[in-house]
Motif scaffolding. Structure first.
Motif, PDB file in Angstrom:
ATOM      1  N   GLN A   1      -1.413  46.042   5.796  1.00  0.00           N
ATOM      2  CA  GLN A   1      -2.554  45.564   6.652  1.00  0.00           C
ATOM      3  C   GLN A   1      -1.988  46.154   8.248  1.00  0.00           C
ATOM      4  O   GLN A   1      -2.808  46.409   9.076  1.00  0.00           O
ATOM      5  CB  GLN A   1      -2.302  44.300   6.985  1.00  0.00           C
TER       6      GLN A   1
ATOM      7  N   HIS B   1       3.557  42.376  -0.707  1.00  0.00           N
ATOM      8  CA  HIS B   1       2.509  41.884  -0.278  1.00  0.00           C
ATOM      9  C   HIS B   1       1.274  42.411  -0.654  1.00  0.00           C
ATOM     10  O   HIS B   1       0.701  43.079   0.160  1.00  0.00           O
ATOM     11  CB  HIS B   1       2.641  41.640   1.224  1.00  0.00           C
TER      12      HIS B   1
ATOM     13  N   GLU C   1       2.256  35.011  -1.762  1.00  0.00           N
ATOM     14  CA  GLU C   1       1.125  34.566  -2.512  1.00  0.00           C
ATOM     15  C   GLU C   1       0.481  35.025  -3.829  1.00  0.00           C
ATOM     16  O   GLU C   1      -0.503  35.713  -4.125  1.00  0.00           O
ATOM     17  CB  GLU C   1      -0.302  34.760  -1.475  1.00  0.00           C
TER      18      GLU C   1
ATOM     19  N   GLU D   1       3.498  31.658   7.012  1.00  0.00           N
ATOM     20  CA  GLU D   1       2.176  32.223   7.554  1.00  0.00           C
ATOM     21  C   GLU D   1       1.295  30.789   8.000  1.00  0.00           C
ATOM     22  O   GLU D   1       1.396  29.736   7.243  1.00  0.00           O
ATOM     23  CB  GLU D   1       1.139  33.009   6.843  1.00  0.00           C
TER      24      GLU D   1
ATOM     25  N   GLU E   1      -7.886  42.982   7.465  1.00  0.00           N
ATOM     26  CA  GLU E   1      -7.985  41.632   6.720  1.00  0.00           C
ATOM     27  C   GLU E   1      -8.417  41.852   5.484  1.00  0.00           C
ATOM     28  O   GLU E   1      -9.661  41.299   5.013  1.00  0.00           O
ATOM     29  CB  GLU E   1      -8.465  40.727   7.819  1.00  0.00           C
ATOM     30  N   TRP E   2      -7.839  42.680   4.489  1.00  0.00           N
ATOM     31  CA  TRP E   2      -8.207  42.980   2.935  1.00  0.00           C
ATOM     32  C   TRP E   2      -9.768  42.956   3.045  1.00  0.00           C
ATOM     33  O   TRP E   2     -10.276  44.112   3.521  1.00  0.00           O
ATOM     34  CB  TRP E   2      -7.953  41.602   2.121  1.00  0.00           C
TER      35      TRP E   2
HETATM   36  C1  GBH Z   1      -2.851  35.315   3.505  1.00  0.00           C
HETATM   37  O1  GBH Z   1      -4.022  34.972   2.729  1.00  0.00           O
HETATM   38  C2  GBH Z   1      -2.354  36.482   3.414  1.00  0.00           C
HETATM   39  O2  GBH Z   1      -1.034  36.389   2.952  1.00  0.00           O
HETATM   40  C3  GBH Z   1      -2.473  37.489   4.669  1.00  0.00           C
HETATM   41  O3  GBH Z   1      -2.314  38.734   4.114  1.00  0.00           O
HETATM   42  C4  GBH Z   1      -3.940  37.286   5.217  1.00  0.00           C
HETATM   43  O4  GBH Z   1      -4.090  38.291   6.197  1.00  0.00           O
HETATM   44  C5  GBH Z   1      -3.954  35.925   5.837  1.00  0.00           C
HETATM   45  O5  GBH Z   1      -3.783  35.041   4.961  1.00  0.00           O
HETATM   46  C6  GBH Z   1      -5.254  35.787   6.457  1.00  0.00           C
HETATM   47  O6  GBH Z   1      -6.243  35.859   5.330  1.00  0.00           O
HETATM   48  O7  GBH Z   1     -11.521  31.172   0.855  1.00  0.00           O
HETATM   49  O8  GBH Z   1     -12.720  29.542   1.934  1.00  0.00           O
HETATM   50  O9  GBH Z   1     -11.802  29.019  -0.183  1.00  0.00           O
HETATM   51  C7  GBH Z   1      -4.415  33.840   2.739  1.00  0.00           C
HETATM   52  C8  GBH Z   1      -5.475  33.685   1.508  1.00  0.00           C
HETATM   53  C9  GBH Z   1      -6.798  32.003   2.486  1.00  0.00           C
HETATM   54  C10 GBH Z   1      -6.962  32.407   0.293  1.00  0.00           C
HETATM   55  C11 GBH Z   1      -7.564  30.596   2.306  1.00  0.00           C
HETATM   56  C12 GBH Z   1      -7.865  31.230   0.062  1.00  0.00           C
HETATM   57  C13 GBH Z   1      -8.977  29.281   0.721  1.00  0.00           C
HETATM   58  C14 GBH Z   1     -10.186  29.300   1.911  1.00  0.00           C
HETATM   59  N1  GBH Z   1      -6.223  32.468   1.554  1.00  0.00           N
HETATM   60  N2  GBH Z   1      -8.288  30.449   0.967  1.00  0.00           N
HETATM   61  S1  GBH Z   1     -11.896  29.775   0.764  1.00  0.00           S
END
Ligand code: GBH
Length: 485
Positions: A25, A126, A171, A379, A432-433
């Motif tokens: 990232q 990651h 994760e 996080e 952001e992926w």
């Molecule tokens: C993290 O992922 C990562 O570790 C990080 O790399 C990333 O940048 C950061 O958070 C921000 O995204 O999709 O509406 O159902 C978090 C991933 C976030 C996946 C919340 C599930 C649920 C909400 N998660 N998500 S929704």
């Protein structure tokens, strides 16, 4: 969005304040220093997978700004920094030869952090799997877990004396279900059976890596894993809705907590997913390997979900390609009778609801279930539409989000949760992926054209929090003095 909780809560003097990033990232330099392609390079270069065709080729260009970025961390007063190692930078093929130049990059970064008095928390995975391993099946292949154990062993040998806390995986829920079921993350596979095999091989990878680190550095070497435990609410106390929640808890949380901390998969996962997989990839001895006493459990928390018994909308629960909410494939393998409901606001720019109480609830549940296991928030943070004005970035919503969630951590601690630290996501704006550069999570703003770093108001507010160990009023901003600038 104003704060919803009071300011003024004080934290213990040994509570660790940090910030987090991840290699793909922020680093950029995708083809430099002997690094080869990861699954995210391949995925992001595939048209339609990432919003606007963004890639991590340059990202926040951290690779070329290491000194400046460590100076910024010092200015904010960070006591710890959570980074990840890009596996394809240190071991290009994912097995066999290691790359000295890649290892030297991280050795130098760790030395700079330690010289600045910042404790390095290092995540080994990651999400940037070497592409060569994916070509052999990636996380659906048991050999990937074995390779991960060897990679971990070498990192412990090379960097062990410089790392304050090791984290095996970040994760694994995302790696398995977004990578292999909904396909909105690399490698973009949409096959429920593959996702369940990935779950198991990620668990196995965790166990093998944790054991390798302890073999090299000793039985008390600090080892953790970071999970994104889903806080899911049942829409009502109707048993069918309560059961819908239990299904999500099982497929999302228990498949990791069970093997990693309790030595078994939850029985219910086998029946819930019977139509998808027979789980024959679980071999004798695996569960003994996976369960390792952890020094700490890393908790990533952003928002909550809400479910009822019903018909699933495909794609619930993850970002879709090119900005669409859904890929057409669900990450919730086996949950064929669960419907996700929209959560009431407020929401962040990701569309995720803001609910600090969810973090309190999660920490108290973990306190009850694992009273002897210290926790760390690895996080927590938020994306908002930041406004750049005269070289300043005012981000009151991000300050309010962090303010309320830090207070929530304090509330859980007052009720007996053993939380040792908090890492805001993220130190800087980054890739952001599936959303590319369209979403900004940083407390430091990145100008992607010039590479210029500008601390946002949230960085000054966070500095004040670290300085005082007390949740400051949202408008209390410390003066940031960047060493050498
Ligand atoms: C993290 O992922 C990562 O570790 C990080 O790399 C990333 O940048 C950061 O958070 C921000 O995204 O999709 O509406 O159902 C978090 C991933 C976030 C996946 C919340 C599930 C649920 C909400 N998660 N998500 S929704």
């Amino acid at each position: 969005m104003p704060t919803t909780r009071p300011s003024g809560r004080t934290f213990p003097t040994d509570f660790l304040w940090g910030s987090a990033t991840a290699s793909y990232q922020i680093e950029g330099a995708a083809a430099k220093g002997g690094r080869t392609a990861s699954i995210w390079d391949t995925f992001s270069r595939t048209p339609g997978k990432v919003l606007d065709g963004d890639t991590g080729d340059v990202a926040s260009d951290h690779y070329h700004h290491v000194a400046e970025d460590v100076a910024l961390m010092q200015a904010i007063g960070l006591q710890a920094y959570r980074l990840s190692i890009a596996w394809p930078r240190v071991q290009p093929g994912g097995s066999g030869e290691f790359n000295e130049e890649g290892i030297a990059f991280y050795r130098d970064l760790l030395d700079r952090l330690r010289a600045a008095g910042i404790a390095p928390v290092v995540t080994l995975y990651h999400w940037d799997l070497p592409q060569e391993l994916e070509d052999a099946g990636g996380w659906t292949n048991r050999e990937t877990a074995v390779a991960f154990g060897e990679y971990a062993r070498r990192m412990a040998l090379e960097l062990g004396d410089r790392v304050s806390l090791w984290t095996t995986l970040n994760e694994p829920w995302c790696s398995a279900y977004l990578g292999y079921a909904s396909g909105v993350h690399a490698p973009g596979v949409t096959d429920g059976a593959a996702a369940l095999a990935a779950v198991h091989h990620l668990n196995l990878a965790h166990g093998l890596a944790a054991r390798a680190i302890r073999e090299v550095l000793g039985e008390d070497a600090p080892v953790s894993v970071t999970l994104n435990l889903h806080v899911t609410r049942a829409a009502s106390d109707d048993p069918a809705d309560v059961d819908a929640k239990a299904q999500i808890d099982t497929i999302a949380n228990e498949v990791f907590l069970g093997p990693m901390l309790e030595g078994a998969y939850p029985e219910r996962v086998f029946t819930d997913t019977a139509a998808v997989s027979d789980w024959s990839f679980v071999q004798d001895g695996d569960l003994e390997t996976i369960r390792v006493p952890l020094t700490q459990l890393g908790v990533n928390y952003y928002s909550t979900g809400r479910v009822r018994a019903g018909v699933p909308a495909v794609g619930d629960g993850g970002p879709g390609p090119d900005g669409h909410k859904s890929s057409g494939h669900s990450p919730w393998v086996g949950a064929t009778e669960v419907e996700f409901l929209p959560q009431p606001g407020p929401h962040t720019a990701m569309g995720w609801n803001i609910e600090p109480q969810g973090l309190v609830d999660l920490l108290l549940e973990l306190r009850d279930r694992y009273p002897a296991l210290p926790l760390v928030i690895t996080e927590n943070g938020a994306a908002f539409e930041d406004v750049v004005e005269d070289g300043r970035v005012h981000d009151p919503e991000r300050i309010a989000y962090v303010h309320d969630h830090v207070d929530a951590v304090g509330e859980a601690m007052a009720a007996g949760a053993d939380v040792r630290g908090y890492f805001v996501w993220s130190l800087m704006d980054n890739f952001e992926w599936a959303y590319g550069y369209s979403k900004r999570f940083g407390i430091v703003h990145i100008d992607y054209t010039t590479g210029t770093r500008t601390p946002k108001d949230s960085a000054a507010w966070y500095a004040e929090l670290i300085r005082t160990r007390t949740v400051p009023a949202p408008d209390a901003l410390a003066e940031l003095v960047v060493p050498g600038a």
